[in-house]
Design an enzyme around this catalytic site. Structure first.
Site, PDB file in Angstrom:
ATOM      1  N   ASP A  15       0.865  -1.183   0.000  1.00 36.63           N
ATOM      2  CA  ASP A  15       0.000   0.000   0.000  1.00 36.63           C
ATOM      3  C   ASP A  15       0.906   1.239   0.000  1.00 36.63           C
ATOM      4  O   ASP A  15       2.129   1.136  -0.188  1.00 36.63           O
ATOM      5  CB  ASP A  15      -0.996  -0.036   1.169  1.00 36.63           C
ATOM      6  CG  ASP A  15      -0.341   0.157   2.530  1.00 36.63           C
ATOM      7  OD1 ASP A  15       0.913   0.241   2.599  1.00 36.63           O
ATOM      8  OD2 ASP A  15      -1.074   0.221   3.537  1.00 36.63           O
ATOM      9  N   CYS A  72       3.141  -3.252   4.072  1.00 38.03           N
ATOM     10  CA  CYS A  72       2.261  -2.143   4.454  1.00 38.03           C
ATOM     11  C   CYS A  72       2.918  -1.446   5.641  1.00 38.03           C
ATOM     12  O   CYS A  72       4.117  -1.622   5.864  1.00 38.03           O
ATOM     13  CB  CYS A  72       0.830  -2.613   4.728  1.00 38.03           C
ATOM     14  SG  CYS A  72       0.596  -3.705   6.136  1.00 38.03           S
ATOM     15  N   THR A  74       2.594  -1.815   8.946  1.00 42.69           N
ATOM     16  CA  THR A  74       3.030  -2.766   9.971  1.00 42.69           C
ATOM     17  C   THR A  74       3.243  -4.176   9.439  1.00 42.69           C
ATOM     18  O   THR A  74       3.803  -5.030  10.148  1.00 42.69           O
ATOM     19  CB  THR A  74       1.961  -2.881  11.073  1.00 42.69           C
ATOM     20  OG1 THR A  74       0.742  -3.321  10.438  1.00 42.69           O
ATOM     21  CG2 THR A  74       1.736  -1.552  11.774  1.00 42.69           C
ATOM     22  N   HIS A 105      10.333 -24.393   8.451  1.00 40.23           N
ATOM     23  CA  HIS A 105       9.342 -25.124   9.251  1.00 40.23           C
ATOM     24  C   HIS A 105       7.910 -24.950   8.761  1.00 40.23           C
ATOM     25  O   HIS A 105       7.106 -25.883   8.894  1.00 40.23           O
ATOM     26  CB  HIS A 105       9.415 -24.664  10.716  1.00 40.23           C
ATOM     27  CG  HIS A 105      10.658 -25.124  11.417  1.00 40.23           C
ATOM     28  ND1 HIS A 105      10.860 -24.983  12.773  1.00 40.23           N
ATOM     29  CD2 HIS A 105      11.786 -25.717  10.946  1.00 40.23           C
ATOM     30  CE1 HIS A 105      12.039 -25.470  13.107  1.00 40.23           C
ATOM     31  NE2 HIS A 105      12.628 -25.912  12.011  1.00 40.23           N
ATOM     32  N   HIS A 140       7.658 -31.490   9.726  1.00 39.95           N
ATOM     33  CA  HIS A 140       6.978 -30.233   9.406  1.00 39.95           C
ATOM     34  C   HIS A 140       5.940 -30.406   8.307  1.00 39.95           C
ATOM     35  O   HIS A 140       4.989 -29.635   8.230  1.00 39.95           O
ATOM     36  CB  HIS A 140       8.001 -29.164   9.026  1.00 39.95           C
ATOM     37  CG  HIS A 140       9.003 -28.909  10.103  1.00 39.95           C
ATOM     38  ND1 HIS A 140       8.652 -28.377  11.326  1.00 39.95           N
ATOM     39  CD2 HIS A 140      10.333 -29.175  10.156  1.00 39.95           C
ATOM     40  CE1 HIS A 140       9.734 -28.293  12.085  1.00 39.95           C
ATOM     41  NE2 HIS A 140      10.764 -28.773  11.403  1.00 39.95           N
TER      42      HIS A 140
HETATM   43  C1  RB5 Z   1      -2.136   2.432   6.496  1.00 40.62           C
HETATM   44  O1  RB5 Z   1      -2.164   3.623   7.212  1.00 40.62           O
HETATM   45  C2  RB5 Z   1      -1.918   1.257   7.451  1.00 40.62           C
HETATM   46  O2  RB5 Z   1      -3.074   1.017   8.176  1.00 40.62           O
HETATM   47  C3  RB5 Z   1      -1.489   0.029   6.675  1.00 40.62           C
HETATM   48  O3  RB5 Z   1      -0.343   0.319   5.958  1.00 40.62           O
HETATM   49  C4  RB5 Z   1      -1.148  -1.204   7.482  1.00 40.62           C
HETATM   50  O4  RB5 Z   1      -0.227  -0.903   8.484  1.00 40.62           O
HETATM   51  C5  RB5 Z   1      -2.274  -2.005   7.973  1.00 40.62           C
HETATM   52  O5  RB5 Z   1      -2.096  -3.067   8.592  1.00 40.62           O
END
Ligand code: RB5
Length: 155
Positions: A15, A72, A74, A105, A140
């Protein structure tokens, strides 16, 4: 170079929050000799991460790519979305050890990174390790088979 020597094709998507790291990882993949299918996004305008997770996972499930890379903010939303796909085993990775063990694994076929939580160098090192590590099989194999609630279209 024979087909068996060819580096696996990798589909990649992000994203807006992951766009910069995705660009860096895609260039590295190309430099390492992989064919890269870049499924967007193409800039920093706000978009919805599931759209790109689904596109990358479809490429893996349909056999257009052997592995997927998702970025993204996180890595959490991307990995949540990816793991809704039968046959996708997506691991949210922060370090080389996780990258090695999820291939060895879990036979992970998609790796997710958080651009706001993992630096560029750790992500590059983890991605390289992910792609270089084979699945160990053995005990595994049975455990990975138990992940899917129904048949796995990929394995
Ligand atoms: C975008 O602001 C953020 O929510 C997205 O990049 C991501 O971290 C979602 O899990």
């Amino acid at each position: 170079m024979s087909d068996s020597d060819a580096k696996p094709t990798v589909a990649i998507g992000s994203d807006h929050a992951g766009y910069s790291l995705k660009t860096t990882l895609a260039k590295a993949l190309t430099d390492w000799g992989h064919t890269v299918i870049d499924l967007g996004t193409d800039g920093t305008a706000s978009v919805d991460y599931p759209d790109f997770a689904h596109a990358v996972c479809r490429a893996v499930v349909e056999g257009r790519a052997r592995f997927g890379v998702l970025v993204c903010g996180t890595g959490i939303g991307m990995s949540m979305t990816a793991n809704r796909h039968a046959g996708i085993r997506c691991a949210l990775i922060h370090d080389v050890t996780g990258a090695r063990l999820t291939r060895a694994h879990n036979d992970a076929n998609v790796i997710a990174f958080g651009a706001r939580t993992t630096g560029v160098e750790p992500a590059l090192d983890a991605l390289k390790t992910f792609l270089a590590t084979p699945f160990e099989g053995g005990r595994h194999e049975r455990r990975v088979a138990k992940i899917e609630l129904t048949g796995d279209p990929v394995r």
